[in-house]
Design a protein around this motif. Structure first.
Motif, PDB file in Angstrom:
ATOM      1  N   THR A   1       0.826  -1.198   0.000  1.00 18.38           N
ATOM      2  CA  THR A   1       0.000   0.000   0.000  1.00 18.38           C
ATOM      3  C   THR A   1       0.865   1.255   0.000  1.00 18.38           C
ATOM      4  O   THR A   1       1.751   1.417   0.840  1.00 18.38           O
ATOM      5  CB  THR A   1      -0.919   0.018   1.233  1.00 18.38           C
ATOM      6  OG1 THR A   1      -1.843  -1.075   1.131  1.00 18.38           O
ATOM      7  CG2 THR A   1      -1.688   1.331   1.342  1.00 18.38           C
ATOM      8  N   ALA A   2       0.624   2.125  -0.977  1.00 24.18           N
ATOM      9  CA  ALA A   2       1.432   3.340  -1.137  1.00 24.18           C
ATOM     10  C   ALA A   2       0.888   4.138  -2.305  1.00 24.18           C
ATOM     11  O   ALA A   2       0.038   3.652  -3.068  1.00 24.18           O
ATOM     12  CB  ALA A   2       2.894   2.990  -1.392  1.00 24.18           C
ATOM     13  N   VAL A   3       1.412   5.338  -2.447  1.00 26.23           N
ATOM     14  CA  VAL A   3       1.220   6.088  -3.689  1.00 26.23           C
ATOM     15  C   VAL A   3       2.358   5.697  -4.621  1.00 26.23           C
ATOM     16  O   VAL A   3       3.529   5.748  -4.231  1.00 26.23           O
ATOM     17  CB  VAL A   3       1.210   7.607  -3.447  1.00 26.23           C
ATOM     18  CG1 VAL A   3       1.063   8.347  -4.773  1.00 26.23           C
ATOM     19  CG2 VAL A   3       0.086   7.991  -2.493  1.00 26.23           C
ATOM     20  N   TYR A   4       2.007   5.287  -5.822  1.00 24.38           N
ATOM     21  CA  TYR A   4       2.997   4.848  -6.796  1.00 24.38           C
ATOM     22  C   TYR A   4       3.216   5.955  -7.830  1.00 24.38           C
ATOM     23  O   TYR A   4       2.255   6.494  -8.401  1.00 24.38           O
ATOM     24  CB  TYR A   4       2.519   3.565  -7.476  1.00 24.38           C
ATOM     25  CG  TYR A   4       2.685   2.351  -6.606  1.00 24.38           C
ATOM     26  CD1 TYR A   4       1.896   2.165  -5.465  1.00 24.38           C
ATOM     27  CD2 TYR A   4       3.653   1.390  -6.886  1.00 24.38           C
ATOM     28  CE1 TYR A   4       2.072   1.059  -4.639  1.00 24.38           C
ATOM     29  CE2 TYR A   4       3.830   0.284  -6.080  1.00 24.38           C
ATOM     30  CZ  TYR A   4       3.039   0.128  -4.959  1.00 24.38           C
ATOM     31  OH  TYR A   4       3.213  -0.969  -4.140  1.00 24.38           O
ATOM     32  N   TYR A   5       4.484   6.252  -8.046  1.00 26.23           N
ATOM     33  CA  TYR A   5       4.870   7.320  -8.960  1.00 26.23           C
ATOM     34  C   TYR A   5       5.669   6.756 -10.138  1.00 26.23           C
ATOM     35  O   TYR A   5       6.516   5.885  -9.965  1.00 26.23           O
ATOM     36  CB  TYR A   5       5.734   8.354  -8.246  1.00 26.23           C
ATOM     37  CG  TYR A   5       5.057   9.068  -7.107  1.00 26.23           C
ATOM     38  CD1 TYR A   5       5.116   8.563  -5.812  1.00 26.23           C
ATOM     39  CD2 TYR A   5       4.370  10.258  -7.334  1.00 26.23           C
ATOM     40  CE1 TYR A   5       4.507   9.224  -4.768  1.00 26.23           C
ATOM     41  CE2 TYR A   5       3.759  10.930  -6.280  1.00 26.23           C
ATOM     42  CZ  TYR A   5       3.834  10.408  -5.008  1.00 26.23           C
ATOM     43  OH  TYR A   5       3.211  11.070  -3.969  1.00 26.23           O
TER      44      TYR A   5
ATOM     45  N   GLN B   1      -2.794   6.007  -6.216  1.00 28.47           N
ATOM     46  CA  GLN B   1      -2.888   5.303  -4.931  1.00 28.47           C
ATOM     47  C   GLN B   1      -3.172   3.822  -5.150  1.00 28.47           C
ATOM     48  O   GLN B   1      -4.082   3.454  -5.910  1.00 28.47           O
ATOM     49  CB  GLN B   1      -4.001   5.913  -4.080  1.00 28.47           C
ATOM     50  CG  GLN B   1      -4.239   5.205  -2.749  1.00 28.47           C
ATOM     51  CD  GLN B   1      -3.116   5.412  -1.753  1.00 28.47           C
ATOM     52  OE1 GLN B   1      -2.641   6.535  -1.576  1.00 28.47           O
ATOM     53  NE2 GLN B   1      -2.678   4.333  -1.106  1.00 28.47           N
ATOM     54  N   VAL B   2      -2.404   3.005  -4.468  1.00 26.86           N
ATOM     55  CA  VAL B   2      -2.653   1.566  -4.420  1.00 26.86           C
ATOM     56  C   VAL B   2      -2.885   1.193  -2.966  1.00 26.86           C
ATOM     57  O   VAL B   2      -2.034   1.475  -2.115  1.00 26.86           O
ATOM     58  CB  VAL B   2      -1.473   0.767  -4.998  1.00 26.86           C
ATOM     59  CG1 VAL B   2      -1.661  -0.728  -4.749  1.00 26.86           C
ATOM     60  CG2 VAL B   2      -1.323   1.036  -6.491  1.00 26.86           C
ATOM     61  N   THR B   3      -4.023   0.582  -2.698  1.00 25.43           N
ATOM     62  CA  THR B   3      -4.358   0.156  -1.348  1.00 25.43           C
ATOM     63  C   THR B   3      -4.675  -1.330  -1.366  1.00 25.43           C
ATOM     64  O   THR B   3      -5.534  -1.775  -2.134  1.00 25.43           O
ATOM     65  CB  THR B   3      -5.560   0.939  -0.796  1.00 25.43           C
ATOM     66  OG1 THR B   3      -5.272   2.338  -0.829  1.00 25.43           O
ATOM     67  CG2 THR B   3      -5.859   0.522   0.638  1.00 25.43           C
TER      68      THR B   3
END
Length: 115
Positions: free
Chosen positions: A90-94, A110-112
């Motif tokens: 889980t994180a914000v992916y750039y 956003q990936v949760t």
């Protein structure tokens, strides 16, 4: 003006899969190394996967065997296939484009991953 636009994030259960895409408006996309980074709350941004202009790849140890980075130079797009997702993913992916001293970033997606 260079733009990187990520898509494909969302909410998924542990063990599930997602595919992230990053569409780039770069005239010479093929010469850029492309990377996927992520940042979880309270943590530093970290490299997840990277692919060079020649197609060589490298991955963070935590995602090896689960994530796959690929690129389509004709579509000026880089992908991140994420399988067997874990809550710790889980994180914000750039998305990032890198060429010598040039470095461009997308706005993040956003990936949760729920347990």
């Amino acid at each position: 003006q260079v733009q990187l636009v990520e898509s494909g994030g969302g909410l998924v259960q542990a063990g599930g899969s997602l595919r992230l895409s990053c569409a780039a408006s770069i005239s010479r996309f093929d010469i850029y190394a492309m990377g996927w980074y992520r940042q979880a709350p309270g943590k530093q941004r970290e490299l997840v996967a990277r692919i060079t202009s020649g197609g060589n790849t490298n991955y963070a140890d935590s995602v090896k065997g689960r994530f796959t980075i690929s690129r389509d130079n004709a579509k000026k797009t880089v992908y991140l296939q994420m399988n067997s997702l874990k809550p710790e993913d889980t994180a914000v992916y750039y998305c990032a484009a890198e060429f010598m001293r040039l470095n461009y970033w997308g706005q993040g997606t956003q990936v949760t991953v729920s347990s």
